[in-house]
Every structure is written in C-alpha cells, then in structure tokens.
Design an enzyme around this catalytic site. Structure first.
Site, PDB file in Angstrom:
ATOM      1  N   LYS A 116       0.653  -1.256   0.021  1.00 51.80           N
ATOM      2  CA  LYS A 116       0.097  -0.009   0.027  1.00 51.80           C
ATOM      3  C   LYS A 116       0.985   1.274   0.047  1.00 51.80           C
ATOM      4  O   LYS A 116       0.491   2.227  -0.585  1.00 51.80           O
ATOM      5  CB  LYS A 116      -0.931   0.072   1.217  1.00 51.80           C
ATOM      6  CG  LYS A 116      -2.079  -1.010   1.167  1.00 51.80           C
ATOM      7  CD  LYS A 116      -3.187  -0.833   2.125  1.00 51.80           C
ATOM      8  CE  LYS A 116      -4.383  -1.690   1.970  1.00 51.80           C
ATOM      9  NZ  LYS A 116      -5.587  -1.253   2.815  1.00 51.80           N
ATOM     10  N   LYS A 199      -6.687 -11.520  -7.429  1.00 58.88           N
ATOM     11  CA  LYS A 199      -7.705 -11.738  -6.841  1.00 58.88           C
ATOM     12  C   LYS A 199      -8.548 -10.527  -7.061  1.00 58.88           C
ATOM     13  O   LYS A 199      -8.145  -9.300  -7.382  1.00 58.88           O
ATOM     14  CB  LYS A 199      -7.442 -11.255  -5.147  1.00 58.88           C
ATOM     15  CG  LYS A 199      -8.312 -12.139  -4.555  1.00 58.88           C
ATOM     16  CD  LYS A 199      -7.887 -11.898  -2.981  1.00 58.88           C
ATOM     17  CE  LYS A 199      -8.712 -11.090  -2.166  1.00 58.88           C
ATOM     18  NZ  LYS A 199      -8.554 -10.783  -0.466  1.00 58.88           N
ATOM     19  N   LYS A 202     -11.874  -5.029  -4.213  1.00 61.85           N
ATOM     20  CA  LYS A 202     -12.655  -4.012  -4.158  1.00 61.85           C
ATOM     21  C   LYS A 202     -12.137  -2.580  -4.396  1.00 61.85           C
ATOM     22  O   LYS A 202     -12.809  -1.722  -4.721  1.00 61.85           O
ATOM     23  CB  LYS A 202     -13.556  -3.959  -3.023  1.00 61.85           C
ATOM     24  CG  LYS A 202     -12.727  -3.841  -1.567  1.00 61.85           C
ATOM     25  CD  LYS A 202     -13.859  -3.840  -0.445  1.00 61.85           C
ATOM     26  CE  LYS A 202     -13.339  -4.057   1.140  1.00 61.85           C
ATOM     27  NZ  LYS A 202     -12.246  -3.894   1.658  1.00 61.85           N
TER      28      LYS A 202
END
Ligand code: TRP
Length: 336
Positions: A116, A199, A202
């Site tokens: 991140k 994956k 969202k």
C-alpha cells in the site's frame, strides 16, 4: 450449545470501497453459516479505512452499505453482534497501548504496508504503518478465539498473536486470548474478471474487474460479457486457461457444485455461453441480496438501531478487557 460456552469469532471488512462478489463468496456467506455455532461479532472498520485517502461522503455511505449488506446476506442482528468500529472507542484506546508494544521493524515488514505504501507514493500516513495495532486491538478486545479472514490477512493475525503472547508474558497474567485464523472448509478464491491472475479486489481502479454487490443485473451481464477469457474455445479445467477457470469457480461456488460438474454442463458449448450462464447464476444469488440491501438503505433509522444495540453490547465486553489492560500496565483507574 449455551451461548456462554461458544467460542468467540470475529471478523470485519473495510468500508473503503463497495463490497464485491469476492467478499460475498470468501467471507459473508461463511459468516452466515457460522453465526449459530459461535458467538459472533461482525463490524465495519471505518477507522482503518482512514489510513488511505477517503471521500467523507462516500465513506459514510459505504459504511452504511457494508452493514446493510451483512443483514441482507442473512446475518441476524439478534444472533450476531453487528456494529461500526468507531462507535466503540475502546478500539482506538487499546490500539494506542498496543502501539507501545509493537516494534517498528515488525510494522515495516508487513506485506500489506509495503504494497500500500508503494502505491501511495510520498504521502504515506503513519496510520498505514500502525494499521496492524488497530487490527490487533479489534481482535484482542473481545478475547477472540477465531478470526475468519483470507490468506492476505494471515500476517496481521500472526502479529496479533505475537503481541498477545508478548504482553501476557510481560505482565505474567492472561490479558488476552491468543486468537487463531479460521479457514473455512470450502473457501472460494475469486479472481479479477479483467486479470484472472489477481484476486478480485474492491479497490481495483477498473470497475469492470469486479462484481459489486450493488451492481444492477444489466451491469453484471455487461461485466461478464467483457470478462477476459483465454485462447482456444473449449471449456475445460485447465491451468493454462485462468479466465475460464475463474468463471467455472464462480459458478461452482454459487451453485455449491464442483468446477468439473460445471464443465460437464457446458460440453460442446462456447465461451460466450459460459459467460452468460455465469452472469445468470450471479444475478440469481446477488440480485435478491442487492435489492434487500438497497431497501435497508432507505431505512437508516432501523440501521442505526442495529448499530447502537451492537455497539452497546460490544462495549460491555471491550471495556472489561481495556480496564484490565490499563490496570496491568500501570494507569490509575478513573473514578468518574
Ligand atoms: N484488515 C482487514 C482487511 O483489510 C480488515 C480488518 C480490520 C479485520 N480489523 C479486523 C479483519 C479484525 C478481521 C478482524 O480485510
């Protein structure tokens, strides 16, 4: 089993984005099944969402949506405790204490932090680094036994266990139950529709890569039609065809069949047929959940009554742990 003898199970999602089909098949659907066997606490971690930039209006809406989705999928507020993280101030309070018992080295080694922060560029908040302390607080406050989370959260559970063991050892008392990761017997790993090697996420900026639980039937059909498939035309279970595998996995998970059963339902058919059938299957399951979620969103008073009761119940447990920790680390008990 009487409620007091049940093990405590706890999990949460970040309302930083809309929830996806991956969240449903990988998490929510299992939570519904587990709620009768364990004392369950499920919540939306709005404080965690703040570790990266958020639009305040969207964050608020997505937090309502997350909880409404929990209820719409079949989690019963009378059975499981449903709440919003920021409504239980003990989460932030214990997180501070835990921050003082975690080492910088441990935090900066976390894969999620590294990924991140690489994406954030220059403006990396300290919250992103100390994220695991808040997550450990979420878990340890409730003397949790089991945490159902995906593979990507394994490191966070490990650091939570390390802190619990460390503090129990330092103070020579059982401050915290040492939690374990819970892996459901049949897990479903749903991949991106645009890049089946990653994956379904969202937070993927390409909205065609994920099915959101609020998508209309039309959007679902369009996204499936655009889904990336593989060379060749035969529908087979083949690692060389990750796009086809993913569609087979999705259908299998939704119909509780095996992927090879889905293959045999499609013998002699083209990829296009598989895409449409998969879309239909998704619509069949997600459609009613979406309709119920959107209906609940028009009853915010009802949602608030659930959050309030949930937070009150959660606080009773959380306060006990926090009081014990404050006392053991040497803080003077307030008498107010
Ligand atoms: N970090 C988790 C995620 O991104 C969300 C989370 C926060 C969580 N606190 C938790 C999950 C406590 C389980 C238990 O998915």
């Amino acid at each position: 089993m009487p409620p007091t003898q049940k093990k405590i199970m706890l999990s949460a999602v970040q309302p930083s984005h809309l929830l996806t089909l991956g969240n449903y098949l990988g998490a929510l659907r299992n939570w519904v099944k587990l709620q009768d066997d364990y004392t369950c606490l499920f919540f939306a971690v709005d404080l965690h969402a703040l570790t990266v930039k958020q639009d305040p209006k969207k964050l608020r809406e997505q937090t309502y949506l997350a909880l409404a989705t929990y209820i719409a999928t079949g989690i019963r507020p009378e059975t499981a405790t449903l709440f919003i993280q920021s409504h239980v101030p003990e989460h932030a309070e214990l997180a501070w204490i835990l921050n003082c018992f975690i080492y910088m080295g441990e935090l900066s080694r976390m894969t999620q932090f590294k990924e991140k922060s690489a994406r954030q560029g220059q403006a990396i908040s300290a919250g992103l680094l100390t994220y695991p302390a808040l997550m450990a607080s979420d878990i340890l406050l409730y003397q949790t036994h089991l945490v159902p989370v995906g593979e990507d959260q394994k490191q966070h559970i490990e650091i939570t266990r390390d802190i619990a063991i460390r503090m129990n050892h330092i103070y020579e008392v059982s401050l915290f139950t040492v939690p374990e990761i819970y892996t459901p017997p049949v897990g479903a790993r749903i991949m991106s529709l645009q890049n089946p090697m990653c994956k379904m996420s969202k937070s993927d900026p390409d909205s065609n890569s994920a099915i959101y639980l609020t998508d209309t039937n039309d959007q679902i059909l369009k996204k499936l039609k655009k889904a990336v498939t593989d060379s060749g035309s035969e529908i087979t279970l083949d690692d060389q065809k990750p796009g086809i595998q993913n569609l087979l996995q999705i259908q299998a998970a939704l119909s509780e069949k095996t992927p090879s059963e889905i293959v045999s339902e499609h013998t002699g058919k083209q990829y296009g047929h598989l895409k449409i059938k998969t879309a239909e299957k998704i619509i069949e399951t997600i459609g009613p959940i979406r309709d119920r979620t959107l209906e609940l969103m028009t009853h915010k008073d009802y949602l608030h009554s659930i959050f309030q009761a949930g937070a009150k119940h959660a606080r009773e447990r959380a306060q006990k742990t926090l009081a014990h920790v404050y006392d053991q680390v040497g803080l003077i008990k307030g008498r107010y």
